[in-house]
Design a protein around this motif. Structure first.
Motif, PDB file in Angstrom:
ATOM      1  N   ASP A 111       0.859  -1.264   0.124  1.00  0.00           N
ATOM      2  CA  ASP A 111       0.024  -0.092   0.135  1.00  0.00           C
ATOM      3  C   ASP A 111       1.069   1.224   0.112  1.00  0.00           C
ATOM      4  OD1 ASP A 111       1.257  -0.223   2.492  1.00  0.00           O
ATOM      5  OD2 ASP A 111      -0.727   0.122   3.652  1.00  0.00           O
ATOM      6  N   HIS A 112       1.961   0.993  -0.231  1.00  0.00           N
ATOM      7  CA  HIS A 112       3.083   2.284  -0.467  1.00  0.00           C
ATOM      8  C   HIS A 112       2.766   3.175  -1.342  1.00  0.00           C
ATOM      9  CE1 HIS A 112       6.809   4.650  -0.072  1.00  0.00           C
ATOM     10  NE2 HIS A 112       6.853   3.987   1.339  1.00  0.00           N
ATOM     11  N   ALA A 113       2.830   4.677  -0.989  1.00  0.00           N
ATOM     12  CA  ALA A 113       2.906   5.528  -2.451  1.00  0.00           C
ATOM     13  C   ALA A 113       3.885   5.408  -3.283  1.00  0.00           C
ATOM     14  CB  ALA A 113       2.700   6.872  -1.576  1.00  0.00           C
ATOM     15  N   PRO A 114       3.524   5.719  -4.446  1.00  0.00           N
ATOM     16  CA  PRO A 114       4.455   5.574  -5.745  1.00  0.00           C
ATOM     17  C   PRO A 114       5.764   6.184  -5.182  1.00  0.00           C
ATOM     18  CG  PRO A 114       2.293   6.186  -6.382  1.00  0.00           C
ATOM     19  CD  PRO A 114       2.307   6.347  -5.279  1.00  0.00           C
ATOM     20  N   ILE A 115       6.707   5.843  -5.672  1.00  0.00           N
ATOM     21  CA  ILE A 115       8.148   6.182  -5.554  1.00  0.00           C
ATOM     22  C   ILE A 115       8.749   6.722  -6.862  1.00  0.00           C
ATOM     23  CG2 ILE A 115      10.494   5.636  -4.235  1.00  0.00           C
ATOM     24  CD1 ILE A 115       8.955   3.380  -2.686  1.00  0.00           C
ATOM     25  N   ALA A 116       9.130   7.887  -7.057  1.00  0.00           N
ATOM     26  CA  ALA A 116       9.888   8.172  -8.209  1.00  0.00           C
ATOM     27  C   ALA A 116      11.061   8.846  -7.747  1.00  0.00           C
ATOM     28  CB  ALA A 116       8.800   9.074  -8.654  1.00  0.00           C
TER      29      ALA A 116
END
Length: 283
Positions: free
Chosen positions: A170-175
């Motif tokens: 459920d982690h937020a997107p990582i950019a």
């Protein structure tokens, strides 16, 4: 200096004991002691440090062992060539754990079927360990994260890996690394090239990872990530091969950091028939 002396020296260096070496080469200990002293006199240096009935390689002995092994390997190869026999003998390979698990099982199976007289051994570990093994002569060749720029090594690129950040499902997107500044990460020991790549990505983005937990396997890393304890970096091919991968999310690194090439490396000038046969399957 002759081949028998080289064989005796190499065996003593590997066993650390005159008595153990004598049993392996089927000679009496006094014969080995005499022949090694003759070799040292011929070279003009001490190859061993004698301590409490044990022999430790002296600095000159470490250097000489590398050449002694190469000479004995070349003699074995020459015998096979002139006899016209199919390749045989030992091929000691090293590999990154991910490469061993995902990329080469089929190649190893085909190699064993096609060259049954070659005794193939495989050990896994971080790139740093594998490079040391090749340079020291313990390994004939190794799969490492490349390219490897070392004057004593040759190699070729064989695989391209897409590197992904593994996070809880459920982690937020990582950019960008700033988005996970201070996050705990799970990685292999400090001589792992993938770990250095992950840390460099953080520092390039002016971010800092939190605590780095050293693990012994990708399965352990994945279990910690699934539990919500932090992040990991691994090849997408490795992640997708593991049970439970659907319980985590995967975010590719930015384009300049996203792909790494896996190389097969060997000592320059030490490509044996066994290794040539293995490379032939890769190509």
């Amino acid at each position: 200096m002759d081949l028998i002396q080289l064989e005796m020296f190499t065996t003593v260096a590997e066993t650390g004991s005159i008595h153990a070496a004598a049993q392996k080469v089927h000679r009496v200990p006094s014969n080995l002691t005499t022949r090694i002293k003759q070799l040292e006199a011929d070279l003009g240096v001490d190859l061993f440090i004698r301590e409490n009935q044990r022999l430790k390689l002296a600095p000159a002995g470490h250097s000489f062992l590398h050449y002694s092994k190469r000479i004995l390997e070349l003699v074995d190869e020459a015998r096979m060539v002139v006899s016209g026999n199919e390749p045989q003998g030992m091929l000691a390979l090293g590999s990154l754990e991910s490469t061993a698990a995902v990329r080469i099982p089929g190649v190893l199976a085909t190699f064993n079927q096609r060259y049954p007289k070659i005794q193939l051994s495989l050990s896994t570990g971080p790139s740093g360990d594998q490079i040391d093994g090749v340079l020291e002569g313990r390994l004939s060749a190794a799969f490492v994260d490349g390219p490897v720029l070392h004057p004593a090594l040759d190699g070729l690129a064989v695989y391209e890996e897409e590197m992904v950040i593994v996070a809880p499902v459920d982690h937020a997107p990582i950019a960008h690394a700033q988005q996970v500044n201070g996050a705990n990460i799970y990685a292999f020991r400090a001589n792992c090239s993938y770990r250095r790549h992950f840390e460099s990505w953080f520092h390039h983005d002016q971010a800092i990872p939190g605590k780095i937990h050293e693990m012994e396997s990708y399965h352990g890393m994945l279990a910690c990530v699934i539990a919500g304890a932090g992040l990991a970096l691994m090849p997408r091919s490795m992640l997708e091969s593991m049970p439970g991968s659907h319980q985590a999310s995967a975010w590719p690194l930015p384009p300049d950091w996203r792909y790494l090439k896996t190389w097969l490396i060997w000592r320059r000038g030490a490509k044996t028939r066994q290794l040539e046969a293995f490379i032939g399957l890769l190509e």
